[in-house]
Design a protein around this motif. Structure first.
Motif, mmCIF file in Angstrom:
data_model
loop_
_atom_site.group_PDB
_atom_site.id
_atom_site.type_symbol
_atom_site.label_atom_id
_atom_site.label_comp_id
_atom_site.label_asym_id
_atom_site.label_seq_id
_atom_site.Cartn_x
_atom_site.Cartn_y
_atom_site.Cartn_z
ATOM 1 N N UNK A 181 0.877 -1.173 0.000
ATOM 2 C CA UNK A 181 0.000 0.000 0.000
ATOM 3 C C UNK A 181 0.918 1.228 0.000
ATOM 4 N N UNK A 182 0.768 2.053 -1.036
ATOM 5 C CA UNK A 182 1.713 3.155 -1.261
ATOM 6 C C UNK A 182 1.027 4.505 -1.073
ATOM 7 N N UNK A 183 1.740 5.414 -0.414
ATOM 8 C CA UNK A 183 1.226 6.770 -0.220
ATOM 9 C C UNK A 183 2.285 7.630 0.436
ATOM 10 N N UNK A 184 1.841 8.598 1.239
ATOM 11 C CA UNK A 184 2.783 9.421 1.992
ATOM 12 C C UNK A 184 2.146 9.845 3.306
ATOM 13 N N UNK A 185 2.898 9.806 4.413
ATOM 14 C CA UNK A 185 2.357 10.199 5.704
ATOM 15 C C UNK A 185 2.156 11.717 5.791
ATOM 16 N N UNK A 186 1.341 12.112 6.754
ATOM 17 C CA UNK A 186 1.135 13.540 7.043
ATOM 18 C C UNK A 186 1.310 13.781 8.532
ATOM 19 N N UNK A 187 2.288 14.585 8.891
ATOM 20 C CA UNK A 187 2.459 14.990 10.283
ATOM 21 C C UNK A 187 1.394 16.042 10.581
ATOM 22 N N UNK A 188 0.527 15.759 11.537
ATOM 23 C CA UNK A 188 -0.602 16.640 11.821
ATOM 24 C C UNK A 188 -0.167 18.062 12.167
ATOM 25 N N UNK A 189 1.008 18.198 12.769
ATOM 26 C CA UNK A 189 1.512 19.540 13.110
ATOM 27 C C UNK A 189 1.783 20.355 11.848
ATOM 28 N N UNK A 190 2.273 19.695 10.800
ATOM 29 C CA UNK A 190 2.514 20.386 9.526
ATOM 30 C C UNK A 190 1.201 20.837 8.900
ATOM 31 N N UNK A 191 0.209 19.956 8.901
ATOM 32 C CA UNK A 191 -1.082 20.298 8.311
ATOM 33 C C UNK A 191 -1.765 21.400 9.113
ATOM 34 N N UNK A 192 -1.672 21.350 10.432
ATOM 35 C CA UNK A 192 -2.253 22.390 11.273
ATOM 36 C C UNK A 192 -1.668 23.754 10.921
ATOM 37 N N UNK A 193 -0.357 23.798 10.694
ATOM 38 C CA UNK A 193 0.298 25.052 10.316
ATOM 39 C C UNK A 193 -0.202 25.536 8.965
ATOM 40 N N UNK A 194 -0.447 24.621 8.053
ATOM 41 C CA UNK A 194 -0.969 24.985 6.729
ATOM 42 C C UNK A 194 -2.344 25.637 6.854
ATOM 43 N N UNK A 195 -3.206 25.090 7.693
ATOM 44 C CA UNK A 195 -4.540 25.673 7.888
ATOM 45 C C UNK A 195 -4.428 27.129 8.362
ATOM 46 N N UNK A 196 -3.531 27.355 9.294
ATOM 47 C CA UNK A 196 -3.317 28.718 9.804
ATOM 48 C C UNK A 196 -2.749 29.620 8.718
ATOM 49 N N UNK A 197 -1.789 29.097 7.962
ATOM 50 C CA UNK A 197 -1.168 29.886 6.886
ATOM 51 C C UNK A 197 -2.195 30.322 5.851
ATOM 52 N N UNK A 198 -3.136 29.454 5.539
ATOM 53 C CA UNK A 198 -4.154 29.778 4.544
ATOM 54 C C UNK A 198 -5.015 30.947 5.021
ATOM 55 N N UNK A 199 -5.409 30.905 6.284
ATOM 56 C CA UNK A 199 -6.240 31.986 6.832
ATOM 57 C C UNK A 199 -5.471 33.306 6.886
ATOM 58 N N UNK A 200 -4.159 33.234 7.101
ATOM 59 C CA UNK A 200 -3.334 34.433 7.194
ATOM 60 C C UNK A 200 -2.859 34.919 5.829
ATOM 61 N N UNK A 201 -3.054 34.104 4.809
ATOM 62 C CA UNK A 201 -2.600 34.438 3.450
ATOM 63 C C UNK A 201 -3.394 35.623 2.914
ATOM 64 N N UNK A 202 -2.813 36.355 1.981
ATOM 65 C CA UNK A 202 -3.444 37.576 1.471
ATOM 66 C C UNK A 202 -4.637 37.300 0.551
ATOM 67 N N UNK A 203 -4.832 36.034 0.160
ATOM 68 C CA UNK A 203 -5.972 35.703 -0.692
ATOM 69 C C UNK A 203 -6.644 34.423 -0.246
ATOM 70 N N UNK A 204 -7.922 34.296 -0.608
ATOM 71 C CA UNK A 204 -8.698 33.089 -0.288
ATOM 72 C C UNK A 204 -9.098 32.446 -1.604
ATOM 73 N N UNK A 205 -8.619 31.240 -1.855
ATOM 74 C CA UNK A 205 -8.847 30.588 -3.138
ATOM 75 C C UNK A 205 -9.589 29.269 -2.920
#
Length: 281
Positions: A181-205
């Motif tokens: 079974x092939x894929x890639x792991x996700x460290x939840x701390x990295x994804x949590x930071x991404x969610x915050x970055x999106x909200x702080x980003x200058x645009x909403x896409x």
């Protein structure tokens, strides 16, 4: 001050958001557990959303027991589909920004190359079916929402593959882990930071995005990395999925193509080994 509501506050992503939240005092953070936001009681959920009145919702709450969902289909669909539909409708009607977390299990695993956001969906278990229905309802009820599909999530919090491997490697001399079974792991701390970055980003896409750490590996290779960073002496053997029976089928291949989210939100995504090492520090 923007008020951010985090559903699934006691889950892996919710817990990592709680850790990060102290670094972002410009937001008012509302961390909602199953009592504060009842995703399995839609009438109560409506009332709770109207009482909290958030500006942003990170919908991290979900029914995530993949095997149990096979026998608890109704509950899985209430939480992963109907509650998402209600939240999406609420956010659209009240001009609230919504980021909804989904999964690679919306795919059937028949691909042999990294899956982008336009790849055909075809879930092979109840959990995947319920999450796909949630995605479609989210986009229908709130076209301005953002959906992030992720895979193989782990952290220091909650139940996950890394913590299971750590326990087994301490308890046993030898373990078997599926190697096809092939894929890639996700460290939840990295994804949590991404969610915050999106909200702080200058645009909403709005739209669907993929996110996981970089790397293409099997669960067996992931286990070997856990053994390496944990310094365990347990022997790890790779086996075929056919020898490891579970109530729910898993996709054989669900590697996510992250080009869209990297380019849209100017992200650098760390390699899975770097993030795994960070969890061990």
């Amino acid at each position: 001050m923007k008020k951010i509501l985090v559903t699934g506050a006691n889950g892996q992503i919710g817990s990592e958001l709680f850790v990060l939240s102290t670094s972002y005092p410009e937001f008012e953070w509302i961390f909602a557990d199953r009592i504060k936001i009842t995703l399995d009681n839609l009438e109560l959920l409506k009332i709770q959303l109207n009482e909290i009145k958030p500006n942003v919702i990170f919908n991290c709450g979900a029914y995530t027991d993949v095997d149990k969902a096979e026998t608890e289909k109704e509950l899985a669909f209430i939480i992963n589909y109907l509650a998402v539909e209600l939240i999406a409708k609420y956010t659209y009607e009240n001009n609230v920004k919504l980021i909804h977390v989904s999964t690679d299990y919306v795919f059937d695993g028949s691909s042999s190359s990294a899956l982008n956001e336009e790849a055909e969906t075809n879930p092979i278990n109840v959990y995947g079916e319920s999450k796909l229905k949630g995605e479609l309802a989210c986009l229908k009820e709130n076209p301005n929402s953002i959906i992030i599909r992720t895979s193989w999530v782990y952290s220091k919090f909650g139940k996950n593959f890394v913590k299971t491997m750590q326990r087994l490697m301490l308890e046993r001399d030898e373990i078997n882990v599926v190697n096809d079974q092939i894929g890639s792991p996700t460290y939840a701390a990295d994804l949590a930071q991404v969610l915050i970055n999106i909200v702080r980003f200058c645009g909403w896409f709005p739209g669907v995005y993929n996110y996981s750490n970089e790397g293409e590996i099997s669960w067996y290779e992931f286990a070997l990395s856990i053994k390496e960073f944990g310094g365990y002496s347990c022997k790890v053997e790779g086996i075929a999925s056919s020898l490891y029976h579970t109530p729910a089928k898993r996709p054989r291949f669900s590697l996510l193509d992250k080009k869209k989210i990297k380019e849209t939100y100017n992200l650098e995504i760390p390699c899975y080994k770097k993030s795994l090492k960070n969890m061990f520090i």
